[in-house]
Design an enzyme around this catalytic site. Sequence first.
Site, short mmCIF file in Angstrom:
data_model
loop_
_atom_site.label_atom_id
_atom_site.label_comp_id
_atom_site.label_asym_id
_atom_site.label_seq_id
_atom_site.Cartn_x
_atom_site.Cartn_y
_atom_site.Cartn_z
N TRP A 63 1.30 -18.37 -67.39
CA TRP A 63 0.97 -18.47 -65.96
C TRP A 63 -0.51 -18.14 -65.71
O TRP A 63 -1.03 -17.18 -66.28
CB TRP A 63 1.84 -17.48 -65.18
CG TRP A 63 1.37 -17.21 -63.79
CD1 TRP A 63 0.42 -16.29 -63.40
CD2 TRP A 63 1.78 -17.87 -62.60
NE1 TRP A 63 0.25 -16.34 -62.04
CE2 TRP A 63 1.08 -17.30 -61.52
CE3 TRP A 63 2.71 -18.90 -62.33
CZ2 TRP A 63 1.26 -17.71 -60.19
CZ3 TRP A 63 2.89 -19.31 -61.00
CH2 TRP A 63 2.17 -18.71 -59.95
N ASP A 66 -5.48 -17.06 -59.55
CA ASP A 66 -6.87 -17.08 -59.05
C ASP A 66 -7.97 -17.09 -60.11
O ASP A 66 -7.95 -16.28 -61.04
CB ASP A 66 -7.13 -15.83 -58.20
CG ASP A 66 -6.06 -15.58 -57.17
OD1 ASP A 66 -5.05 -16.28 -57.15
OD2 ASP A 66 -6.25 -14.64 -56.38
N TRP A 90 4.51 -15.55 -62.49
CA TRP A 90 3.59 -14.48 -62.14
C TRP A 90 4.10 -13.13 -62.65
O TRP A 90 5.29 -12.86 -62.60
CB TRP A 90 3.40 -14.44 -60.61
CG TRP A 90 2.34 -13.48 -60.19
CD1 TRP A 90 1.00 -13.74 -60.08
CD2 TRP A 90 2.52 -12.11 -59.83
NE1 TRP A 90 0.34 -12.60 -59.69
CE2 TRP A 90 1.24 -11.59 -59.53
CE3 TRP A 90 3.63 -11.26 -59.77
CZ2 TRP A 90 1.04 -10.26 -59.13
CZ3 TRP A 90 3.42 -9.93 -59.38
CH2 TRP A 90 2.14 -9.45 -59.06
N GLU A 254 -6.94 -13.48 -47.87
CA GLU A 254 -7.10 -13.26 -49.30
C GLU A 254 -8.39 -13.93 -49.76
O GLU A 254 -8.88 -14.87 -49.12
CB GLU A 254 -5.90 -13.86 -50.06
CG GLU A 254 -4.59 -13.18 -49.73
CD GLU A 254 -3.48 -13.56 -50.71
OE1 GLU A 254 -3.02 -12.67 -51.43
OE2 GLU A 254 -3.09 -14.74 -50.75
#
Length: 595
Positions: A63, A66, A90, A254
């Site tokens: 995985w 960002d 994740w 974010e």
Amino acid sequence: MGITYRKIGKWMVMLVLLWISCEKTEGSHVVHMRLQETDSNVTLAVTSPALKAAYHFRPPNNWINDPNGPLYYKGYYHLFYQYNPKDAVWGNIVWAHSVSKDLINWIALKPAIEPSKPFDQYGCWSGSATILLDGTPAILYTGIIAKNDTDPNNILWTQVQNVAYPKNLSDPFLEEWDKPDYNPVIPIGPGVNGTAFRDPTTAWYSPEDKHWRVVVGSKWDLKGQALLYRSKDFKKWVKASHTLHATRGTGMWECPDFYPVSVKGLLGLDTSVKGKGVKHVLKVSLDLDRYEYYTIGTYDITRDRYTPDGTSKDNKHGLRYDYGNFYASKTFYDPEKKRRILWGWANETDTVPEDKNKRWAGVQLIPRTVWLDPSGKQLLQWPVEELNSLRGKQVSVTSKKVKPGDHLEVGGIQTAQADVEVTFDVSSLSNAEPFDPKYMYDAQAFCKIKGADVKGGVGPFGLYVLATADLQEKTAVFFRVFKSEDKHVVLMCNDPTQSTLAPSLAENKYKPTFAGYVDVDLTKSSSISLKTLLDHSVVESFGAGGKTVISSRVYPTLAQGDNARLFIFNNGAVDIKVTKLDAWELKKPLMNIGA
Ligand SMILES: *[C@@H]1O[C@H](CO)[C@@H](O)[C@H](O)[C@H]1NC(C)=O
Ligand SMILES: *[C@@H]1O[C@H](CO)[C@@H](O)[C@H](O)[C@H]1NC(C)=O
Ligand SMILES: *[C@@H]1O[C@H](CO)[C@@H](O)[C@H](O)[C@H]1NC(C)=O
Ligand SMILES: *[C@@H]1O[C@H](CO)[C@@H](O)[C@H](O)[C@H]1NC(C)=O
Ligand SMILES: *[C@H]1O[C@@H](CO)[C@H](O)[C@@H](O)[C@@H]1NC(C)=O
């Protein structure tokens, strides 16, 4: 790691050999025998190795999310990214690390930052790099700590900001990072929501007061906030009494990004540049809808506040880098080529069990050069020029009329891994359909009812990509022109509704008709361009020279590899002309072998 990087040349040769041998195993099939027993063959096709992105940045497996702290140092581009070393979902997040000389061929290094200290023991989340005045790179990142872990079943988390420095400044690979014990450098303070406090930006410096400034994303109730901190030494940070900027109703901000752009020209600016001839950009990733928005505005240095221009909507109706699958992006200044480069993440849009079976999830989209459009109202984006080094076999079409109902195949090359550039000429606008203003801020909903197969006036015209010969499977990337009261409105769409026959994805699920408007005046120039990058399961399209960009993930079951075809289509009522089309096969770069 025990490898001396003086022998990079030799090592590269070794990597290339390794990479060739990996190719062979990837190329062979029946990797997922186990699945074949339990699932239909079509589901099997979704997890086919043939859908693995070849030239978009990704580790061999697992995985990613960002992009973190991109920077240029001593001849190498560095990219860090959120990575799960153990699985294709994740979790267990570390800062994985890769280096490149050209932003296209990547060498994987060991993770740069991993949970290990009290100030980051429960997670090392996103952040940015800043090149300090003496040339030292510094990373600011979010550490996850436990405010109270007395009860292991109910740990109270909180987020803090930490700094890390390279251990060896002579090492161009910046392999080892040190996290000083004085961390966190920005703990939770009064009035800050500890579970909504993350993703520090690149810092900028003001020689006037000799202070660094940095912004951290946050929210208070539904007000999205760019919290501002100042520091003299990059160690002791003091919260400003006001935010750099905040907007009601937008929820958590974010991955904020704040940087200057030049009013004229394509050259990028270093993050601390301000003053005459400079505008600023503030981008935020909205956790509420998982899309990103940016504004162009003015940074008032005296008041230390950012104000978006009146032409930039300061909410979720605002401008987007990408109207498709693109999130948590970050820019950096490349001093070597004097440009600002944008990195963004595209997740998978198949299902979690499929991700687990195929053992990989997520790509970084092709890095893009960004600069201000001459109108001053939006940014322009274009894939970094280095991507052209992958171009191989080419086919071209010139001056070709595409009549209503036509779909013309562009043959002669494989197009599952390709770069397609096309310019259309739209000479008659009189047939344009009326524009329904209720879709002014919802291009995606508009494209849903005006998809590629819905006959129109001027358009839909564009490309069918990753298509089967019979067009049973296809992804359509196209334009459609409407007439509103005072002007023409150009809609750009990515319609994936027929992109796959896989039952897990075919009926329903997540296949949004991504779309955006294109700010062009077709009465002044009748020509409009489209560039589409195809990479097996990635479709990344740039409309009108980078004014509107749409990326999407699709999982064709039949239109894989050599079976993937490319067509030009026109489902409008008037002829369209292809002034020129060039399509190139793209070669596979060195992609993180060694991780
Ligand atoms: C899968 O493909 C094989 C070989 O083509 C075929 O015999 C089998 O019936 C297929 N299974 C399904 C569920 O479609
Ligand atoms: C931590 O949580 C426990 C309950 O799980 C509580 O008894 C204790 O007072 C808390 N400690 C602090 C410092 O808040
Ligand atoms: C620092 O990096 C340089 C260049 O890679 C290398 O020659 C040197 O041995 C490194 N120093 C240490 C202490 O690892
Ligand atoms: C703080 O953040 C958490 C997590 O997003 C949220 O549940 C809570 O409502 C926030 N509090 C305020 C005052 O915004
Ligand atoms: C990508 O995946 C889809 C389908 O699961 C989600 O709906 C999106 O929210 C997600 N995008 C991001 C940025 O997380």
